[in-house]
Design an enzyme around this catalytic site. Structure first.
Site, PDB file in Angstrom:
ATOM      1  N   THR A   1       1.080  -1.502  -0.289  1.00 15.63           N
ATOM      2  CA  THR A   1      -0.282  -0.290  -0.165  1.00 15.63           C
ATOM      3  C   THR A   1       0.653   1.057  -0.607  1.00 15.63           C
ATOM      4  OG1 THR A   1      -1.734   1.191   1.083  1.00 15.63           O
ATOM      5  CG2 THR A   1      -0.209  -0.076   2.547  1.00 15.63           C
ATOM      6  N   GLY A   2       0.363   2.247  -0.444  1.00 13.78           N
ATOM      7  CA  GLY A   2       1.459   3.674  -0.821  1.00 13.78           C
ATOM      8  C   GLY A   2       0.158   4.571   0.828  1.00 13.78           C
TER       9      GLY A   2
ATOM     10  N   ASP B   1      -7.963  -3.473  -0.396  1.00 19.41           N
ATOM     11  CA  ASP B   1      -8.689  -1.769  -0.969  1.00 19.41           C
ATOM     12  C   ASP B   1     -10.080  -1.605  -0.133  1.00 19.41           C
ATOM     13  OD1 ASP B   1      -8.602  -0.397  -3.690  1.00 19.41           O
ATOM     14  OD2 ASP B   1     -10.942  -1.253  -3.968  1.00 19.41           O
TER      15      ASP B   1
ATOM     16  N   PHE C   1      -8.183   9.592   8.580  1.00 19.40           N
ATOM     17  CA  PHE C   1      -7.834   9.947   7.160  1.00 19.40           C
ATOM     18  C   PHE C   1      -8.852  10.064   6.333  1.00 19.40           C
ATOM     19  CE2 PHE C   1      -7.729   6.258   4.745  1.00 19.40           C
ATOM     20  CZ  PHE C   1      -7.214   5.368   5.711  1.00 19.40           C
ATOM     21  N   GLY C   2      -8.904  10.903   4.912  1.00 18.01           N
ATOM     22  CA  GLY C   2      -9.717  10.110   4.002  1.00 18.01           C
ATOM     23  C   GLY C   2     -11.193  10.622   4.253  1.00 18.01           C
ATOM     24  N   TYR C   3     -12.186   9.890   4.368  1.00 18.97           N
ATOM     25  CA  TYR C   3     -13.499  10.183   4.664  1.00 18.97           C
ATOM     26  C   TYR C   3     -13.641   9.955   5.987  1.00 18.97           C
ATOM     27  CZ  TYR C   3     -14.033   9.280  -0.674  1.00 18.97           C
ATOM     28  OH  TYR C   3     -13.684   9.375  -1.763  1.00 18.97           O
ATOM     29  N   ASP C   4     -13.020  10.061   6.724  1.00 19.82           N
ATOM     30  CA  ASP C   4     -13.148   9.719   8.294  1.00 19.82           C
ATOM     31  C   ASP C   4     -14.013  11.626   8.513  1.00 19.82           C
ATOM     32  OD1 ASP C   4     -11.965   7.369   8.482  1.00 19.82           O
ATOM     33  OD2 ASP C   4      -9.774   8.207   9.017  1.00 19.82           O
TER      34      ASP C   4
HETATM   35  P1  ITT Z   1      -3.797   1.949  -1.495  1.00 19.21           P
HETATM   36  O1  ITT Z   1      -4.209   1.684  -2.640  1.00 19.21           O
HETATM   37  O2  ITT Z   1      -1.992   2.068  -1.914  1.00 19.21           O
HETATM   38  O3  ITT Z   1      -3.540   1.047  -0.919  1.00 19.21           O
HETATM   39  P2  ITT Z   1      -5.700   4.133  -1.137  1.00 19.21           P
HETATM   40  O4  ITT Z   1      -5.741   4.917  -0.429  1.00 19.21           O
HETATM   41  O5  ITT Z   1      -5.226   4.561  -2.493  1.00 19.21           O
HETATM   42  O6  ITT Z   1      -4.364   3.435  -0.933  1.00 19.21           O
HETATM   43  P3  ITT Z   1      -8.151   2.514  -1.334  1.00 19.21           P
HETATM   44  O7  ITT Z   1      -7.940   3.073  -3.097  1.00 19.21           O
HETATM   45  O8  ITT Z   1      -7.981   1.450  -0.791  1.00 19.21           O
HETATM   46  O9  ITT Z   1      -6.303   2.941  -1.013  1.00 19.21           O
HETATM   47  O10 ITT Z   1      -8.889   3.767  -1.158  1.00 19.21           O
HETATM   48  C1  ITT Z   1      -9.636   4.620  -1.644  1.00 19.21           C
HETATM   49  C2  ITT Z   1     -10.551   5.834  -1.026  1.00 19.21           C
HETATM   50  O11 ITT Z   1     -11.035   5.445   0.882  1.00 19.21           O
HETATM   51  C3  ITT Z   1      -9.264   7.392  -0.347  1.00 19.21           C
HETATM   52  O12 ITT Z   1      -9.014   8.138  -0.613  1.00 19.21           O
HETATM   53  C4  ITT Z   1      -8.851   7.029   1.022  1.00 19.21           C
HETATM   54  O13 ITT Z   1      -8.285   7.964   1.598  1.00 19.21           O
HETATM   55  C5  ITT Z   1     -10.374   6.179   1.901  1.00 19.21           C
HETATM   56  N1  ITT Z   1     -10.287   5.131   2.865  1.00 19.21           N
HETATM   57  C6  ITT Z   1      -9.647   4.082   3.436  1.00 19.21           C
HETATM   58  N2  ITT Z   1      -9.442   3.612   4.068  1.00 19.21           N
HETATM   59  C7  ITT Z   1     -10.782   4.800   5.090  1.00 19.21           C
HETATM   60  C8  ITT Z   1     -10.848   4.920   6.025  1.00 19.21           C
HETATM   61  O14 ITT Z   1     -10.333   3.786   6.929  1.00 19.21           O
HETATM   62  N3  ITT Z   1     -11.717   5.661   6.704  1.00 19.21           N
HETATM   63  C9  ITT Z   1     -11.906   7.123   5.894  1.00 19.21           C
HETATM   64  N4  ITT Z   1     -11.327   7.071   4.093  1.00 19.21           N
HETATM   65  C10 ITT Z   1     -10.414   5.949   4.153  1.00 19.21           C
END
Ligand code: ITT
Length: 190
Positions: A8-9, A66, A142-145
């Site tokens: 994973t990145g 994913d 992070f992300g959608y949290d």
């Molecule tokens: P890798 O594919 O390199 O593992 P990524 O961040 O691109 O990393 P995903 O495609 O799985 O991973 O993530 C899809 C999106 O969902 C991405 O924008 C993440 O930040 C978000 N995401 C993943 N897990 C999350 C979490 O636990 N809470 C909130 N957002 C999440």
């Protein structure tokens, strides 16, 4: 301690997987070689393909993760396109899309793919149901949290331990850890 390479990145995923798996006796090592993300409808298909591809490339057993957010009133969008949507429109614009929408139900899902070189991948899924907050809340996670709310708090407002007790990732990894101890079962059930 059993060691698993996590391709994973995303360092946040590595931290969460480490916190969840180390008490279960599994050590996580990140490798960010990446893998092609198929344009598939399910996270499971993407994770299975990615795990197979990365295990063959690195010639060792690997796991990938994913994940995505599925918004009910948008027919499950962005789902498997969650990374692209986060990069392009982001949380603020998602909230705009939902302005005036009363059905704010959503779920976060995680598919963990695991594979040995030359073998078929196995995939473990986890899901947590919640809703899209009215506005961005919390700086943790992070992300959608910060827009995903469970039981009154967003994941962005929860300490790591709290998120890791109920998250989609925790649920998928717990299944995976159980299977690692008893791998025959999963194969028989498929
Ligand atoms: P890798 O594919 O390199 O593992 P990524 O961040 O691109 O990393 P995903 O495609 O799985 O991973 O993530 C899809 C999106 O969902 C991405 O924008 C993440 O930040 C978000 N995401 C993943 N897990 C999350 C979490 O636990 N809470 C909130 N957002 C999440």
């Amino acid at each position: 301690m059993r060691e698993i390479i996590f391709v994973t990145g995303n360092p946040h995923k590595v931290k969460e997987a480490t916190d969840i798996m180390s008490p279960l006796g599994i050590k996580i090592e990140q490798n960010d070689c990446g893998y092609p993300e198929l344009q598939e409808d399910t996270l499971e298909a993407i994770a299975g393909f990615g795990a197979r591809w990365a295990s063959n490339k690195l010639n060792c057993e690997v796991m990938v993760d994913d994940s995505g957010i599925f918004i009910d009133s948008l027919s499950g969008f962005p789902g498997p396109y969650s990374a692209y949507v986060a990069r392009t429109i982001g949380n603020e614009r998602i909230l705009k899309l939902l302005e005036g929408e009363t059905n704010r139900s959503a779920s976060l899902k995680c598919a963990i793919g695991y594979c040995h070189p030359g073998e078929e991948p196995v995939v473990f899924s986890g899901k947590v149901e919640g809703k899209i907050a009215e506005y961005i809340r919390g700086k943790l996670g992070f992300g959608y949290d910060p827009i995903f709310e469970v039981g009154g708090s967003t994941f962005g407002e929860m300490a790591d331990e709290e998120k890791n007790r109920l998250s989609h990732r925790y649920r998928a990894l717990a299944e995976f850890a159980r299977w690692l101890k008893e791998p025959i079962k999963k194969i028989e059930n498929e």
